[in-house]
Design an enzyme around this catalytic site. Structure first.
Site, PDB file in Angstrom:
ATOM      1  N   ARG A  51     -10.173   7.203 -16.456  1.00 44.35           N
ATOM      2  CA  ARG A  51     -10.924   8.458 -16.440  1.00 44.35           C
ATOM      3  C   ARG A  51     -10.761   9.292 -17.704  1.00 44.35           C
ATOM      4  O   ARG A  51     -11.546  10.172 -17.973  1.00 44.35           O
ATOM      5  CB  ARG A  51     -10.519   9.279 -15.230  1.00 44.35           C
ATOM      6  CG  ARG A  51     -11.720   9.546 -14.370  1.00 44.35           C
ATOM      7  CD  ARG A  51     -11.370  10.338 -13.166  1.00 44.35           C
ATOM      8  NE  ARG A  51     -10.126   9.894 -12.560  1.00 44.35           N
ATOM      9  CZ  ARG A  51      -9.549  10.534 -11.551  1.00 44.35           C
ATOM     10  NH1 ARG A  51     -10.070  11.622 -11.078  1.00 44.35           N
ATOM     11  NH2 ARG A  51      -8.441  10.078 -11.023  1.00 44.35           N
ATOM     12  N   LYS A 148      -7.506  -6.836  -2.865  1.00 46.30           N
ATOM     13  CA  LYS A 148      -7.177  -6.343  -1.547  1.00 46.30           C
ATOM     14  C   LYS A 148      -6.561  -4.953  -1.655  1.00 46.30           C
ATOM     15  O   LYS A 148      -6.055  -4.640  -2.718  1.00 46.30           O
ATOM     16  CB  LYS A 148      -6.258  -7.319  -0.825  1.00 46.30           C
ATOM     17  CG  LYS A 148      -4.798  -7.301  -1.300  1.00 46.30           C
ATOM     18  CD  LYS A 148      -3.975  -8.253  -0.499  1.00 46.30           C
ATOM     19  CE  LYS A 148      -3.218  -7.551   0.579  1.00 46.30           C
ATOM     20  NZ  LYS A 148      -1.887  -7.092   0.193  1.00 46.30           N
ATOM     21  N   LYS A 182      -1.590 -19.285  -6.383  1.00 51.03           N
ATOM     22  CA  LYS A 182      -0.243 -19.836  -6.616  1.00 51.03           C
ATOM     23  C   LYS A 182      -0.335 -21.355  -6.702  1.00 51.03           C
ATOM     24  O   LYS A 182      -0.989 -21.989  -5.875  1.00 51.03           O
ATOM     25  CB  LYS A 182       0.709 -19.426  -5.487  1.00 51.03           C
ATOM     26  CG  LYS A 182       1.083 -17.944  -5.528  1.00 51.03           C
ATOM     27  CD  LYS A 182       2.039 -17.611  -4.408  1.00 51.03           C
ATOM     28  CE  LYS A 182       2.264 -16.129  -4.284  1.00 51.03           C
ATOM     29  NZ  LYS A 182       3.287 -15.581  -5.162  1.00 51.03           N
ATOM     30  N   GLU A 216      10.416 -11.697   2.396  1.00 51.22           N
ATOM     31  CA  GLU A 216      10.641 -10.962   1.148  1.00 51.22           C
ATOM     32  C   GLU A 216      11.940 -10.170   1.250  1.00 51.22           C
ATOM     33  O   GLU A 216      12.310  -9.724   2.346  1.00 51.22           O
ATOM     34  CB  GLU A 216       9.504  -9.976   0.901  1.00 51.22           C
ATOM     35  CG  GLU A 216       8.153 -10.622   0.717  1.00 51.22           C
ATOM     36  CD  GLU A 216       7.118  -9.577   0.341  1.00 51.22           C
ATOM     37  OE1 GLU A 216       6.878  -9.416  -0.861  1.00 51.22           O
ATOM     38  OE2 GLU A 216       6.579  -8.922   1.235  1.00 51.22           O
ATOM     39  N   HIS A 240      -2.681 -13.219   3.316  1.00 52.17           N
ATOM     40  CA  HIS A 240      -1.910 -14.311   2.714  1.00 52.17           C
ATOM     41  C   HIS A 240      -1.518 -15.381   3.741  1.00 52.17           C
ATOM     42  O   HIS A 240      -1.717 -16.581   3.503  1.00 52.17           O
ATOM     43  CB  HIS A 240      -0.651 -13.771   2.041  1.00 52.17           C
ATOM     44  CG  HIS A 240      -0.920 -12.712   1.013  1.00 52.17           C
ATOM     45  ND1 HIS A 240      -2.034 -12.710   0.223  1.00 52.17           N
ATOM     46  CD2 HIS A 240      -0.203 -11.611   0.643  1.00 52.17           C
ATOM     47  CE1 HIS A 240      -1.995 -11.655  -0.590  1.00 52.17           C
ATOM     48  NE2 HIS A 240      -0.901 -10.975  -0.346  1.00 52.17           N
TER      49      HIS A 240
HETATM   50  C1  BG6 Z   1       0.986  -8.284  -1.769  1.00 54.15           C
HETATM   51  C2  BG6 Z   1       1.487  -7.335  -0.715  1.00 54.15           C
HETATM   52  O1  BG6 Z   1      -0.345  -8.644  -1.499  1.00 54.15           O
HETATM   53  O2  BG6 Z   1       1.807  -9.450  -1.793  1.00 54.15           O
HETATM   54  C3  BG6 Z   1       2.935  -6.973  -0.989  1.00 54.15           C
HETATM   55  O3  BG6 Z   1       0.685  -6.164  -0.715  1.00 54.15           O
HETATM   56  C4  BG6 Z   1       3.782  -8.214  -1.118  1.00 54.15           C
HETATM   57  O4  BG6 Z   1       3.441  -6.146   0.048  1.00 54.15           O
HETATM   58  C5  BG6 Z   1       3.151  -9.192  -2.117  1.00 54.15           C
HETATM   59  O5  BG6 Z   1       5.071  -7.827  -1.555  1.00 54.15           O
HETATM   60  C6  BG6 Z   1       3.899 -10.512  -2.110  1.00 54.15           C
HETATM   61  O6  BG6 Z   1       3.445 -11.300  -3.152  1.00 54.15           O
HETATM   62  P1  BG6 Z   1       4.392 -12.383  -3.852  1.00 54.15           P
HETATM   63  O7  BG6 Z   1       3.498 -13.037  -4.860  1.00 54.15           O
HETATM   64  O8  BG6 Z   1       5.537 -11.611  -4.460  1.00 54.15           O
HETATM   65  O9  BG6 Z   1       4.850 -13.308  -2.770  1.00 54.15           O
END
Ligand code: BG6
Length: 486
Positions: A51, A148, A182, A216, A240
């Site tokens: 912007r 997303k 990936k 995670e 995912h």
């Molecule tokens: C994102 C999510 O789409 O994917 C996150 O919004 C998540 O919350 C991430 O941490 C995980 O991606 P990766 O590639 O680190 O497994």
């Protein structure tokens, strides 16, 4: 192993949200790596927009900083050469300022070029952006890339699809799910459809059940407000994990092209049964004062939050191949290890010729998506030594890093591949509009159900494998989760 670098066509890539987090962390470093890899042709241009408050010189230093921080590779000379491709235009994504200026570099006569617009902005701006690109005469032949969250439910996803479809054909729209970019996620297709070995066994006659885990260690730092509205179901499961499920469960497409692959994935989503309430477990991580870790509710500053940072569920696919084979899916934050893995548990041999004492043994195919990408096949052999026929399970283990050397240990980042695919016009690894809507149509009743029941997520200990109820979900079926290991 020699990688083949095929330069793409000359392109103009306009990044809306060019100073934002995603641009700095992912998009620009990915472009830089492809530049270093020799894939970016002379004359390719990257036009950052935001912007205000910057000019090209200022933007280039922002890009240089982002590369230092998030890419950590390349010499000063390489960064400088890359920056020559980068320019900046002030454009108001939500208003009319700057659009004529944006057209100037794009309209310069340069021969045929691919033109792409990366919507790295809030989804509520998508419709307005699409309309302005169209109104300013830049839509024809262009490609748009959207990130997303693609909606927060079926209605909002439909609305978004309709807004984009008002100005662009589906063939121009690239909806990113970075899991599809990936390396190992694509390997799922190679393993299944490139080998004779697995596919004949890939059905409910031989497969007892399948576990998909995306664990995670990170929490929600920096994205608290978004995450507390979304939760694990919307943030990870709907997209995912759903994509992983599709790739594991789909029928072999006739060819590896975008519509053939996406048609098969869509059939999987549409064949999913509604999830039973007692097949869903939600969790929220607790704090750990000794380790200085806040609880989920403290992290998001919402003491009554009923948002899940963990979700596990049992899904059924009602079709000939999978009827009777459950799929257990789980994902969560602040777990014991970062680990994405798919475990395909085969059934026991129908009859043991070795008698009761030999125990029960079943094969397991483990596909590790990250980290330490690779596959392990657990097979049963005779335990060495005297004392009769005792059986033991041993792993046939392959780490892609060891097997493939340098390339196996440094797979390209998902964004590198995906952005290059947009430039090549290959939509195979992008979600089609109907796929996204079908995924929401499956997800919505799950969320509506627990909202109506006033369900509160179960607490789980930080750095654990999740709430105990998730183990119960398995135990009730006489099964157990595989461990979560880095
Ligand atoms: C994102 C999510 O789409 O994917 C996150 O919004 C998540 O919350 C991430 O941490 C995980 O991606 P990766 O590639 O680190 O497994």
């Amino acid at each position: 192993m020699v990688s083949r670098v095929i330069p793409v066509e000359p392109f103009d890539l306009v990044i809306f949200g060019g100073t934002g987090d995603l641009a700095r962390r992912k998009i620009l470093p990915a472009l830089f790596r492809r530049f270093r890899g020799g894939q970016m042709p002379a004359g390719a241009r990257i036009i950052g927009t935001a912007r205000g408050g910057l000019d090209t010189v200022g933007y280039r230093s922002l890009v240089a900083e982002a590369l230092h921080e998030f890419s950590g590779e390349g010499s000063g000379a390489e960064i400088n050469a890359f920056l020559q491709r980068v320019s900046y235009v002030t454009v108001d994504a939500a208003g009319d300022t700057g659009w004529l200026k944006l057209r100037e570099p794009i309209e310069e006569e340069q021969g045929p070029r691919v033109r792409l617009f990366y919507f790295s902005v809030r989804p509520r701006l998508f419709g307005g952006l699409a309309e302005r690109i169209y109104r300013h005469g830049m839509a024809r032949g262009a490609r748009i890339v959207v990130e997303k969250p693609f909606g927060k439910d079926l209605d909002t996803a439909r609305e978004l699809n309709q807004m984009l479809a008002a100005y662009f054909y589906e063939s121009q729209i690239y909806r990113i799910d970075h899991y599809l970019g990936k390396e190992t996620v694509q390997n799922l297709m190679a393993i299944r459809f490139g080998n004779m070995l697995f596919e004949p066994l890939w059905n409910s006659q031989y497969v007892d059940h399948i576990q998909i885990t995306v664990a995670e260690t990170v929490d929600v730092a920096g994205r608290e407000a978004y995450y507390d509205r979304a939760g694990a179901m919307r943030d990870m499961m709907q997209n995912h994990l759903m994509q992983l499920l599709c790739l594991i469960a789909m029928e072999p497409p006739a060819k590896f092209d975008s519509d053939a692959v996406r048609d098969e994935k869509l059939k999987v989503i549409r064949a999913l049964d509604p999830v039973q309430p007692h097949h869903i477990v939600r969790g929220q991580f607790e704090g750990d004062a000794a380790a200085g870790l806040k609880s989920y509710r403290e992290s998001v500053g919402n003491p009554r939050s009923a948002t899940e940072s963990y979700v596990a569920l049992k899904a059924h696919i009602s079709n000939w191949r999978w009827a009777g084979t459950p799929f257990y899916l789980r994902t969560g934050k602040r777990l014991v290890a970062r680990s994405s893995v798919i475990n395909v548990m085969f059934k026991d041999a129908p009859h043991s010729i070795f008698g009761e004492d030999a125990g029960r043994h079943a094969n397991l195919l483990s596909i590790r998506l990250q980290p330490d990408e690779g596959i392990t096949l657990k097979v049963t052999i005779k335990e060495p030594g005297q004392g009769g026929m005792r059986l033991v399970d041993v792993p046939l283990d392959m780490s892609f890093a060891e097997a493939l050397g340098q390339e196996g240990s440094h797979p390209a980042d998902a964004y590198e591949r995906l952005i290059m695919d947009v430039i090549r016009g290959n939509q195979t690894l992008f979600m089609r509009g109907d796929e996204v809507e079908a995924a929401w149509a499956w997800t919505d009743p799950v969320i509506e159900g627990w909202t109506a029941r006033g369900d509160v997520p179960k607490p789980y200990v930080s750095a654990s494998t999740g709430p105990d109820d998730a183990d119960l979900l398995m135990r009730r079926d006489g099964r157990e989760w595989r461990g979560i290991r880095p």
